[in-house]
Design an enzyme around this catalytic site. Structure first.
Site, PDB file in Angstrom:
ATOM      1  CG  ASP A  66      29.835  40.826  37.664  1.00  0.00           C
ATOM      2  OD1 ASP A  66      28.679  41.236  37.884  1.00  0.00           O
ATOM      3  OD2 ASP A  66      30.850  41.247  38.256  1.00  0.00           O
ATOM      4  CD  GLN A  82      32.658  45.046  43.814  1.00  0.00           C
ATOM      5  OE1 GLN A  82      31.720  44.271  43.992  1.00  0.00           O
ATOM      6  NE2 GLN A  82      32.527  46.153  43.096  1.00  0.00           N
ATOM      7  CE  LYS A 131      27.988  43.942  43.536  1.00  0.00           C
ATOM      8  NZ  LYS A 131      29.230  44.100  42.774  1.00  0.00           N
TER       9      LYS A 131
END
Ligand code: NDP
Length: 295
Positions: free
Chosen positions: A117, A94, A50
């Site tokens: 997200d 995460q 990422k």
């Protein structure tokens, strides 16, 4: 008939180029902050990738690492500090978080305007209400892949197999947003094979290796396989390989188009995260969203 293979790697690379072009047209660089707690090897790999792609697209990347022993309060404090940091446009925590941490409570702390997200209750609520907002990355990737194969999705019957918060439910809502007629199937669905056979677009997101057989697929259907399953190699060498939720070899003689595993949905997830970071920056900073990022 042999299916058209939908090349997720290439389509993700195209999307990253669009993100890079979009970034270069902005007044300043968007910033993505990634919070990584603990030493989970898979999470470390995801976070590295990422960060790499964020930088490659011309954006700023910052990382907050906490030890496995970090408390809920320490993780929440890290997220809150990023919420009030004006230079940060997107916050990604995460997952999975270490045992004992309430992930939902941590995610809920993310300022919805930075929720790249798309997992906060606000983002989920905006999706179900049909309001603009940040959409979850993997399901957005599925829509982009289906459109790459079929063009306009209006009126298509889309069957989503799975109803998780992360994939199945948002995927169903995103295909509804594309004017599909949507069926959500799950572990209690009767006649699952029959339901799948009705699909013009089939989205298995179950996590069961090769569960969807060739004869579950309507001739010519578009199959977007979200599943990632590690199985032993057939040669009994002790090595493993990744397969999807679809019996790929059988499916390729029936489906019109299909994503491979790996190399299908997987690469789209990060590309959509990068896209979301630009979208979040534009809304927060009052910039016009670059049209190149429309899907
Ligand atoms: P979950 O375990 O959260 O959800 C699985 C869903 O599948 C549930 O809704 C469950 O139904 C349903 N299900 C389970 N068994 C069956 C069955 N026998 N028949 C029909 N439905 C069944 O998984 P996720 O949604 O998080 O992930 C699904 C898959 O996608 C996994 O393989 C995961 O690794 C992969 N994934 C891939 C990503 C990518 O980037 N490519 C990103 C995220 C996930 P019920 O609700 O009734 O229990």
């Amino acid at each position: 008939m042999t299916s058209n293979v939908i090349d997720g790697k290439a389509i993700a690379a195209e999307l990253r180029i669009k993100v890079k072009d979009a970034v270069s047209s902005l007044e300043s660089q968007p910033t993505l902050a990634v919070v990584l707690v603990g030493e989970d090897p898979a999470s470390q790999v995801y976070v590295r990738s990422k960060i790499k792609f964020t930088k490659k697209c011309g954006m700023r990347s910052i990382e907050r690492r906490l030890p496995t022993t970090a408390t809920q309060a320490e993780i929440v404090e890290t997220v809150r500090a990023l919420n009030v940091d004006e230079s940060v446009d997107g916050i990604l925590v995460q997952l999975p978080l270490p045992k004992g941490i309430n992930s939902d409570a941590v995610i809920e702390q993310i300022n919805p305007s930075k929720d790249v997200d798309g997992l906060t209750e606000t983002s989920a609520g905006r999706l179900i209400l049909g309001k603009a907002g940040l959409r979850p990355c993997t399901p957005t990737g599925c829509v982009i892949l289906a459109k790459s194969a079929l063009g306009d999705l209006s009126g298509k019957h889309c069957v989503v197999l799975g109803r998780s918060i992360l994939v199945g439910k948002p995927a169903a809502l995103l295909f509804l947003e594309q004017n599909c007629t949507v069926t959500i199937a799950h572990s209690r669905t009767d006649n699952l094979a029959n339901v799948c056979r009705g699909a013009d677009i089939l989205i298995p997101a179950v996590g069961r290796a090769e569960m969807v057989k060739g004869d579950w697929i309507k001739a010519g259907a578009c199959v977007i396989d979200v599943g990632i399953n590690r199985v032993p190699n057939a040669d009994k060498s002790g090595k493993t390989r990744l397969v999807g939720d679809v019996a790929y070899n059988e499916a390729t003689s029936v489906a019109g188009s299909i994503t491979p595993v790996p190399g299908g949905v997987g690469p789209m997830t990060i590309a959509c995260l990068l896209r979301n970071t630009v979208l979040a920056a534009c809304v927060r900073r009052g910039w016009e969203t670059p049209k190149i990022l429309n899907i």
